[in-house]
Write an enzyme that holds these catalytic residues in place. Structure first.
Site, short mmCIF file in Angstrom:
data_model
loop_
_atom_site.label_atom_id
_atom_site.label_comp_id
_atom_site.label_asym_id
_atom_site.label_seq_id
_atom_site.Cartn_x
_atom_site.Cartn_y
_atom_site.Cartn_z
N GLU A 110 0.84 -1.19 0.00
CA GLU A 110 0.00 0.00 0.00
C GLU A 110 0.87 1.24 0.00
O GLU A 110 1.95 1.26 0.57
CB GLU A 110 -0.91 0.00 1.23
CG GLU A 110 -2.04 -0.98 1.09
CD GLU A 110 -2.97 -0.96 2.27
OE1 GLU A 110 -4.14 -1.28 2.08
OE2 GLU A 110 -2.53 -0.61 3.38
N CYS A 123 3.60 8.44 1.32
CA CYS A 123 4.12 7.49 2.31
C CYS A 123 4.42 6.19 1.58
O CYS A 123 3.50 5.55 1.07
CB CYS A 123 3.04 7.31 3.39
SG CYS A 123 3.47 6.12 4.64
N CYS A 130 7.42 -7.14 7.60
CA CYS A 130 8.54 -6.62 8.39
C CYS A 130 9.09 -7.75 9.24
O CYS A 130 8.33 -8.58 9.72
CB CYS A 130 8.05 -5.48 9.28
SG CYS A 130 9.37 -4.58 10.12
N CYS A 134 7.19 -5.10 16.49
CA CYS A 134 6.71 -4.09 17.43
C CYS A 134 5.27 -4.45 17.78
O CYS A 134 4.46 -4.73 16.89
CB CYS A 134 6.79 -2.70 16.82
SG CYS A 134 8.47 -2.33 16.27
N CYS A 137 2.11 -2.62 16.29
CA CYS A 137 2.09 -2.37 14.84
C CYS A 137 1.48 -3.54 14.09
O CYS A 137 1.85 -4.69 14.31
CB CYS A 137 3.50 -2.13 14.34
SG CYS A 137 3.60 -1.98 12.54
N CYS A 370 -4.78 3.20 9.24
CA CYS A 370 -4.70 2.16 10.25
C CYS A 370 -3.34 1.48 10.30
O CYS A 370 -2.67 1.33 9.29
CB CYS A 370 -5.79 1.12 10.05
SG CYS A 370 -5.52 0.11 8.62
N1 SAH Z 1 9.60 0.49 10.34
C1 SAH Z 1 9.76 1.88 10.39
C2 SAH Z 1 8.87 2.65 9.44
C3 SAH Z 1 7.45 2.16 9.25
S1 SAH Z 1 6.37 2.33 10.60
C4 SAH Z 1 9.55 2.37 11.81
O1 SAH Z 1 9.13 1.59 12.65
O2 SAH Z 1 9.87 3.52 12.07
C5 SAH Z 1 5.94 4.04 10.56
C6 SAH Z 1 5.48 4.58 11.91
O3 SAH Z 1 4.17 4.08 12.24
C7 SAH Z 1 6.38 4.19 13.05
O4 SAH Z 1 6.64 5.30 13.89
C8 SAH Z 1 5.52 3.19 13.78
O5 SAH Z 1 5.95 3.06 15.09
C9 SAH Z 1 4.14 3.74 13.61
N2 SAH Z 1 3.04 2.81 13.87
C10 SAH Z 1 3.01 1.49 13.66
N3 SAH Z 1 1.83 0.97 14.02
C11 SAH Z 1 1.06 1.98 14.46
C12 SAH Z 1 -0.27 2.07 14.96
N4 SAH Z 1 -1.05 1.02 15.06
N5 SAH Z 1 -0.74 3.29 15.30
C13 SAH Z 1 0.03 4.38 15.18
N6 SAH Z 1 1.29 4.36 14.72
C14 SAH Z 1 1.81 3.17 14.36
FE1 SF4 Z 2 8.28 -3.02 11.51
FE2 SF4 Z 2 5.99 -1.93 12.38
FE3 SF4 Z 2 8.10 -2.06 14.01
FE4 SF4 Z 2 8.13 -0.34 11.93
S1 SF4 Z 2 6.75 -0.27 13.69
S2 SF4 Z 2 9.78 -1.75 12.59
S3 SF4 Z 2 6.99 -1.55 10.41
S4 SF4 Z 2 6.98 -3.82 13.15
#
Ligand code: SAH
Ligand code: SF4
Length: 396
Positions: A110, A123, A130, A134, A137, A370
């Site tokens: 996406e 974006c 990944c 986290c 996420c 989301c």
């Molecule tokens: N992997 C990289 C970039 C992609 S994630 C990273 O982690 O920085 C982009 C951003 O979205 C990151 O700051 C991540 O922590 C945040 N993010 C992920 N899941 C989320 C959620 N459910 N709600 C809000 N932000 C989220």
């Molecule tokens: Fe991967 Fe999501 Fe963590 Fe970014 S926030 S490193 S996309 S698991």
């Protein structure tokens, strides 16, 4: 698949998204003499990235015979857009199906476009899925399918510019929104905040940034390209040296015990080491600040004490702080902090001298906000907005 393999498979490989070196290889493979290659690469570069053409016949300064040969072996195809959704707030989301690479099934990613009055932010994704996990996420629950190639990363920008009519001769869509200011480009900013950890696919991300920022083609300023990382410390100096973009850090916690659970990579590279790498980030200055992203999780990381600790930790680092309301997804155990809690947190950060915009989710109605995909800033307070604007003007 290599170019040669693709050719024998009957698929004409696309030249769109290739680096200069990639184009040179492609030309050499169809017998263009060595002494001509540089000039031909420059021609292709202009037509593909400046003009955005999708037909070799429009390349009027390329000899007809060569145009025929190019179209016999290659295409100017973009990856397929499987679905396009336009939110009532103007945000656009594209589901892009990538061309199959050898044995892999075609992967889908996406890509989200967030227009504001004075800028348009794209974006982009760097991986399908990944490897990191986290816990808040959504992407983290998907296994890594594969790294994107630099070509596939660049193609996201080309697809976006096609769709919003941002190449010479194209017309802009009549639905949705586009930034309107004098001289403002429809895609003015890129954030690597889609799927994946960009610093675990560094070479491709770096090469893609090289193509996107090339002044003779797509021509995006590196100051308007931001790479977001969950904290791959050893790659942070390399990013600064080799890509020279802006940096965003997914911090989300101010203590190692909590960050170990939210961002498990913290067990490998802790907060102290991460902030040390930030302090030394090449090119860091008040005009080129690091963005610290902090997702607001109810009862987990959102207390006033944590806001104060955040300010203390970042002391001395030219920083912006982005508070992100948590976007819930099916099956998650987290909730978004209440609005008054976010405001309080933001006040503490703001009173310490940081612009503390809260990212209002954009494109919620099309699920572009989301989990893994997020949005540009909308500011909580007029003063914060003014600070941001002043800073942006200073950045040019
Ligand atoms: N992997 C990289 C970039 C992609 S994630 C990273 O982690 O920085 C982009 C951003 O979205 C990151 O700051 C991540 O922590 C945040 N993010 C992920 N899941 C989320 C959620 N459910 N709600 C809000 N932000 C989220
Ligand atoms: Fe991967 Fe999501 Fe963590 Fe970014 S926030 S490193 S996309 S698991």
């Amino acid at each position: 698949m290599s170019l040669a393999e693709l050719e024998t498979s009957g698929v004409r490989p696309s030249l769109v998204g290739l680096t200069r070196a990639g184009l040179a290889d492609a030309l050499a493979s169809i017998g263009v003499p060595e002494r001509e290659i540089r000039m031909r690469v420059n021609q292709l570069w202009h037509w593909i990235y400046f003009q955005g053409v999708s037909d070799f016949d429009r390349m009027t300064n390329v000899a007809k015979a060569l145009r025929a040969k190019l179209s016999e072996h290659f295409s100017l195809a973009r990856p397929e857009v499987v679905a396009e959704q336009v939110s009532s707030d103007g945000t656009r989301k594209w589901l892009i199906r990538l061309a199959p690479t050898g044995k892999d099934k075609p992967a889908e990613i996406e890509c989200v476009y967030i227009p504001e009055s004075d800028r348009g932010t794209l974006c982009v994704s760097s991986q399908v899925g990944c490897t990191l996990t986290c816990t808040f996420c959504h992407t983290g629950t998907q296994k890594l399918v594969r790294n994107l190639t630099s070509q596939e990363i660049v193609q996201q920008l080309v697809v976006a510019r096609d769709r919003i009519g941002d190449f010479p001769g194209l017309t802009a869509p009549t639905d949705g929104l586009l930034p309107s200011g004098e001289g403002v480009r429809a895609v003015s900013n890129i954030v690597f905040m889609g799927m994946g950890e960009p610093l675990y696919n560094f070479d491709n991300v770096r090469d893609a940034i090289g193509v996107m920022s090339d002044g003779d083609g797509l021509s995006l300023s590196k100051r308007r390209i931001t790479v977001s990382t969950s904290g791959v410390v050893p790659q942070i100096p390399t990013l600064g040296e080799e890509a020279g973009t802006m940096l965003a850090i997914s911090l989300h916690a101010v203590r190692d015990d909590l960050r170990n659970t939210l961002v498990p990579l913290n067990k490998k590279y802790n907060i102290r080491d991460l902030l040390e790498a930030c302090r030394n980030y090449p090119g860091l200055s008040n005009a080129r600040r690091i963005t610290f992203e902090y997702v607001m999780l109810k009862g987990v990381n959102d207390s006033p004490a944590e806001a104060r600790e955040l300010v203390r930790l970042l002391k001395g680092i030219p920083a912006k702080i982005n508070l992100i309301p948590f976007n819930p997804w099916p099956g998650t155990k987290y909730e978004c902090s209440d609005w008054d809690v976010i405001e309080k947190f933001s006040d503490i950060v703001f009173n310490a001298g940081y612009a503390s915009p809260v990212r209002t989710p954009r494109g919620r109605d099309i699920l572009a906000a989301c989990g893994q995909l997020k949005s540009e800033t909308e500011k909580v307070r007029a003063r914060a907005r003014l600070m941001m604007e002043a800073e942006e003007q200073a950045q040019g």
